[in-house]
Motif scaffolding. Sequence first.
Motif: not given
Length: 398
Positions: A117, A155-156, A320-322, A328, A330
């Motif tokens: 992130r 974000s990611q 999280r949506y990558d 998604p 994490g």
Amino acid sequence: MAEIHGEWDVRFTPLIDAFSKNFAEKQEIGAAICVFERGKKVADVWAGEKDRKTHAAWEKDSLIPIFSVTKALAALCFLILAARKKFDYDKPVSFYWPDFALAGKKDISCRLLLEHRSGLYAVERPLSLSDFKDNYPKVYHALIMQKPLFTPGSSQGYGAQMWGAYAGELFRHVAHESVGQFFQREVARKLGIDAFIGLPPARDAQVATLYPVSVVDRLTALIPDIVMGETTEGRIGRAFMSGNKSIEQAYMNPSAGPKSVDVFNEPWVRHIELPWVNGVANARSLAAIMNVLASGGRSGKLQFANADLMRELTKENPLRYDLVLQKPLGWNLGFLKEERWLYSPNTEAFGHSGMGGPVALADPKAKLAFGYVCNKMDYKVRPDKTLRLCKALYECVA
């Protein structure tokens, strides 16, 4: 039908059947799986060929590159340092590595970096894998001069390659040795396993030949997904074709050169340390590592994590949506947390998967640890053959 070698508890016969089915459907050339339940090894099997040309059999001690499962080995090394109070995930990376602060990175925490992130999923200066062997100053300069590609924490983006370059350099600044050296002494030797980040040349003969998916086969399989499939592969393909540069940046730099994935069959690549991709192991070793984590972070006198760290590893992650993987998911302290039911029905489970199919999984709730390796690579991010094994695993303990 491939002959299955090894031993298993009769309760895990459905898993062995699924393993056998993967061979019957030509999804495997050589592969191995291993399971621990409540600290006891309950399945340890292998089958198929280590090399198609020579027809050498996959053996008990055969090894294979595990690609991004390597990230779990690197994350484990940071975890051990944290358990020993020698590393703090919430300190800025620049606390340990002052040069990292350049180009607007001063306040990025170790947690943001290791959990994808930080905005550093790629570097813009072109690099090659050989630079990590022959021109590391070029690599180092690219790392410290790179600006975050999004506001850190906002974000990611999965750092398919550069995560390991940053993690490796951070580890060197924290521990004053390489992550591969630390892993070998503090994990592999203490567990008595065959797993490496940087393979000793004396072990080359144990390594099976990798069989990547050909470009033609990959495109043939991907086109229907890209056109109409609501799959991870389809979303990645459409994003790539629409001009989304994040995927290309994350996966193509550093470049593996014209040989692409085949370069991982070359000993020089296995011998250097690439803490995101060139771990070499067998399924037994991956399961043994994850067994310690599935058992609460401790096995006998060996401790990988304390109670506080285990709570962080097992807590449910707001997936999280990558930006890179287009789905998604994490990471908790650098370990992958997948969507529930993909690998495990339990949100407490964690580990890491690798390109082509391999996976290492720890499930502290079910007290299960699972390792799977293969030499026939699949084109999918999460291959059907891997998911079949994971589904069968949980059927065995239902």
